[in-house]
Design a protein around this motif. Sequence first.
Motif, short mmCIF file in Angstrom:
data_model
loop_
_atom_site.label_atom_id
_atom_site.label_comp_id
_atom_site.label_asym_id
_atom_site.label_seq_id
_atom_site.Cartn_x
_atom_site.Cartn_y
_atom_site.Cartn_z
N GLY A 168 0.80 -1.22 0.00
CA GLY A 168 0.00 0.00 0.00
C GLY A 168 0.83 1.26 0.00
N VAL A 169 2.12 1.16 -0.35
CA VAL A 169 3.00 2.32 -0.43
C VAL A 169 2.95 2.86 -1.86
CG1 VAL A 169 5.37 3.17 -0.21
CG2 VAL A 169 4.51 1.42 1.37
N ILE A 170 2.42 4.06 -2.03
CA ILE A 170 2.23 4.63 -3.36
C ILE A 170 3.23 5.75 -3.59
CG2 ILE A 170 0.61 5.73 -4.94
CD1 ILE A 170 -1.67 4.53 -3.30
N PRO A 171 4.19 5.58 -4.47
CA PRO A 171 5.11 6.67 -4.79
C PRO A 171 4.34 7.81 -5.47
CG PRO A 171 5.92 4.55 -5.60
CD PRO A 171 4.49 4.35 -5.22
N THR A 172 4.48 9.01 -4.94
CA THR A 172 3.72 10.14 -5.50
C THR A 172 4.59 11.22 -6.11
OG1 THR A 172 3.63 11.15 -3.31
CG2 THR A 172 1.75 9.79 -3.97
N ASP A 173 5.76 11.47 -5.55
CA ASP A 173 6.65 12.46 -6.16
C ASP A 173 8.08 12.18 -5.73
OD1 ASP A 173 7.46 14.81 -3.98
OD2 ASP A 173 5.60 13.76 -3.49
N ALA A 174 9.02 12.74 -6.46
CA ALA A 174 10.43 12.45 -6.20
C ALA A 174 11.29 13.63 -6.61
CB ALA A 174 10.87 11.20 -6.95
N GLU A 175 12.44 13.72 -5.98
CA GLU A 175 13.49 14.65 -6.39
C GLU A 175 14.60 13.84 -7.01
OE1 GLU A 175 14.62 16.62 -2.85
OE2 GLU A 175 12.70 17.63 -2.56
N GLN A 176 15.00 14.20 -8.22
CA GLN A 176 16.01 13.41 -8.93
C GLN A 176 17.07 14.33 -9.51
OE1 GLN A 176 15.12 9.70 -11.17
NE2 GLN A 176 15.60 10.91 -12.98
N THR A 177 18.32 13.94 -9.35
CA THR A 177 19.43 14.68 -9.93
C THR A 177 20.17 13.79 -10.91
OG1 THR A 177 20.97 14.04 -8.17
CG2 THR A 177 19.69 16.06 -7.84
N GLN A 178 20.78 14.41 -11.92
CA GLN A 178 21.58 13.68 -12.90
C GLN A 178 22.95 14.33 -12.99
OE1 GLN A 178 18.54 15.17 -14.66
NE2 GLN A 178 17.35 13.64 -13.57
N ALA A 179 23.97 13.52 -13.19
CA ALA A 179 25.33 14.03 -13.34
C ALA A 179 26.14 13.08 -14.19
CB ALA A 179 26.00 14.21 -11.98
N ALA A 180 27.05 13.64 -14.98
CA ALA A 180 27.95 12.82 -15.79
C ALA A 180 29.10 12.32 -14.93
CB ALA A 180 28.48 13.63 -16.96
N ALA A 181 29.57 11.11 -15.24
CA ALA A 181 30.69 10.53 -14.49
C ALA A 181 31.43 9.55 -15.39
CB ALA A 181 30.19 9.85 -13.22
N ALA A 182 32.51 8.99 -14.87
CA ALA A 182 33.29 7.97 -15.57
C ALA A 182 33.12 6.64 -14.85
CB ALA A 182 34.76 8.37 -15.63
N ALA A 183 32.94 5.56 -15.60
CA ALA A 183 32.70 4.24 -15.02
C ALA A 183 33.93 3.75 -14.28
CB ALA A 183 32.31 3.26 -16.11
N ASP A 184 33.70 3.24 -13.05
CA ASP A 184 34.80 2.63 -12.33
C ASP A 184 34.93 1.17 -12.75
OD1 ASP A 184 32.83 1.17 -10.98
OD2 ASP A 184 32.87 2.44 -9.21
N ALA A 185 35.80 0.42 -12.08
CA ALA A 185 36.08 -0.96 -12.50
C ALA A 185 34.83 -1.84 -12.41
CB ALA A 185 37.20 -1.54 -11.64
N THR A 186 34.06 -1.70 -11.32
CA THR A 186 32.86 -2.53 -11.16
C THR A 186 31.80 -2.15 -12.18
OG1 THR A 186 33.27 -2.79 -8.79
CG2 THR A 186 31.03 -3.18 -9.57
N GLU A 187 31.56 -0.86 -12.34
CA GLU A 187 30.54 -0.40 -13.29
C GLU A 187 30.89 -0.79 -14.72
OE1 GLU A 187 29.27 3.55 -10.67
OE2 GLU A 187 30.93 3.62 -12.12
N SER A 188 32.15 -0.64 -15.10
CA SER A 188 32.54 -0.99 -16.47
C SER A 188 32.39 -2.48 -16.72
CB SER A 188 33.98 -0.53 -16.75
OG SER A 188 34.88 -1.15 -15.84
N ALA A 189 32.73 -3.31 -15.73
CA ALA A 189 32.62 -4.76 -15.91
C ALA A 189 31.17 -5.21 -16.05
CB ALA A 189 33.30 -5.48 -14.74
N LEU A 190 30.29 -4.68 -15.21
CA LEU A 190 28.90 -5.13 -15.21
C LEU A 190 28.06 -4.49 -16.31
CD1 LEU A 190 28.19 -5.23 -11.37
CD2 LEU A 190 28.47 -7.18 -12.91
N LEU A 191 28.50 -3.35 -16.83
CA LEU A 191 27.76 -2.69 -17.89
C LEU A 191 28.35 -2.94 -19.28
CD1 LEU A 191 26.96 0.76 -16.21
CD2 LEU A 191 25.42 -1.20 -16.54
#
Length: 245
Positions: A168-191
């Motif tokens: 019964g938890v209904i998401p109604t609104d959110a605050e979201q930010t976006q930023a550019a970055a460089a993939a680290d070792a874990t992110e590059s391997a899994l993506l």
Amino acid sequence: MAGGLRKRDRAREHLLGLIESRSVGQSIPSERQLSAELEISRPTLRAVVDDLVRDGWLVREHGRGMFVGSPKVAQQISGTHGATYPTAPGHWTSRVLSHGTIQAGTLVGSRLRVPPNTAVLRIARQRFVNDDPICLETIHVLQELVPDFDVQAIEQNSFYALLEHQYGVIPTDAEQTQAAAAADATESALLGLTLEAPILLLERTTRDQTGRRFEFTRAAYRGDRYQITTHLTLSQPPANPPNAE
């Protein structure tokens, strides 16, 4: 200038039609053929092709030609009233990498406005679109709201839909930010990226129907496969709209 724009628009529409009629990896006619067929200059056509290559619709291979590529996943975000579930084209699935109950700590606690020792359920997952890895996501949700949560269920289902239907938890609104970055070792391997390849980092804090901050999520998306489209309202509605007759 207007004539040049019309030629580019006509060329883009023609190329998109060719792309839609073919599957990923199939070739399309050469720039020389297309230039003659559309009766436009090679530089004008090349500018259109460059745009489509940048957006992932086409792939250029030196000495071989042009091929249909995999375009970026475009997710649309708009402000609405009531619960919203962000969607994007393609079949989305995920794989849970780890999960467990932890203390919120300073960062998550500050985002959710709870004491650092508050229990939160932490879920790390790898997300796919049409079986291709698209992002890594770490979810933090207040544990007291989701007792006995079936973590594996989010591999084939929407997390927000599960929250609503089971708790019964209904998401109604959110605050979201976006930023550019460089993939680290874990992110590059899994993506499936090279080390330090561009990625898009998203951080989101979500409220439920009571106004309570219940979720903080951090996600790393492939920069070459993902883009966000935001719809903005740039004018105020009239204060007293006329009555419909």
